[in-house]
Design an enzyme around this catalytic site. Sequence first.
Site: not given
Ligand code: SF4
Length: 316
Positions: A12, A41, A74, A96, A126, A194, A222-223
């Site tokens: 992502c 992860h 996270h 992120c 997270e 997300c 990895s969730s």
């Molecule tokens: Fe990727 Fe997590 Fe950000 Fe969603 S919140 S874009 S899964 S890193």
Amino acid sequence: MRVLLAAPRGYCAGVEMALGALDATLERHGAPVHCYHQIVHNRHLVAHYEARGVIFVDTVDEVPAGGVLVFSAHGVSPAVRAQAAARGLTVIDATCPLVHKVHAEARRYARRGDTIVYVGHAGHDEAVGVTGEAPDAVRLVEREQDVARLVVPDPSRVVYLTQTTLSVDDTRQVLVALRRRFPQLQAPSQEDICYATQNRQEAVRRLAAQADVALVVGSVNSSNSKRLCEVAASQGARAYLFDTPAEIDPTWLADAETVVLTAGASAPESLVEETLAWLVARFGATVERHVLLEEDVHFNLPPEIRAPAPAPARSS
Ligand code: SF4
């Protein structure tokens, strides 16, 4: 065997940014670079970065004075930020932006005196980071059954937030229970699960309904990868999570005519390609690519690493 290759899958925008930030930090500062928890992860990526001189730590105290510390995708709690600042470390924040958004919401709701019900997984990086924003105001809920046990000071002042990588279906059930218990429950300004989580789940959901087996490339911690397995299983497919094709047990695929293949948001595409090659070589599989939609999301590198490096001091 038909292999239905799901898209979107794999990296992502948040993972791309976090890995880019770690690469840029290594380039600018040189090894060793420390990283607070796994950058993302994924076991394969962690091994890759360890070989390049990244040291993954669980506490700020493990970083030597004057060291460089990267915060993972996270995110971290304010307490961790404060510890890093107190020790004078050079910090690169690769959280992120979509996780940052949930942190900001937690701070805002706590400031106005609300109780925040955070739907997430206890102990996940997270969840630890977000709940650390307002420990007194946050109540963690993992599943529907937890809702009945909640104790809040004012049932009319409750708002919910969610971890970004939850199952859309499971979360819906928890929210129904929360609304039943707190009729005045407030929602965050924008959905927290997300775009990448939702898209990967929807892509695999549609294909798993026609498949005997679902193969998900991703790590056990990895969730979002685990949620992809659950979504596929909810559609009747036998779902398996693995890091590399070497871990696939061929008996998983006994009698399988149709297999859906996807990857969690932190799993490299090279491992998907290796898995496909293995399925073709071992089972003579034919591959069909199914694209639910094209993603067009990009996050800039953290400003600390985007800015040009300071010029070396000139001697007179
Ligand atoms: Fe990727 Fe997590 Fe950000 Fe969603 S919140 S874009 S899964 S890193």
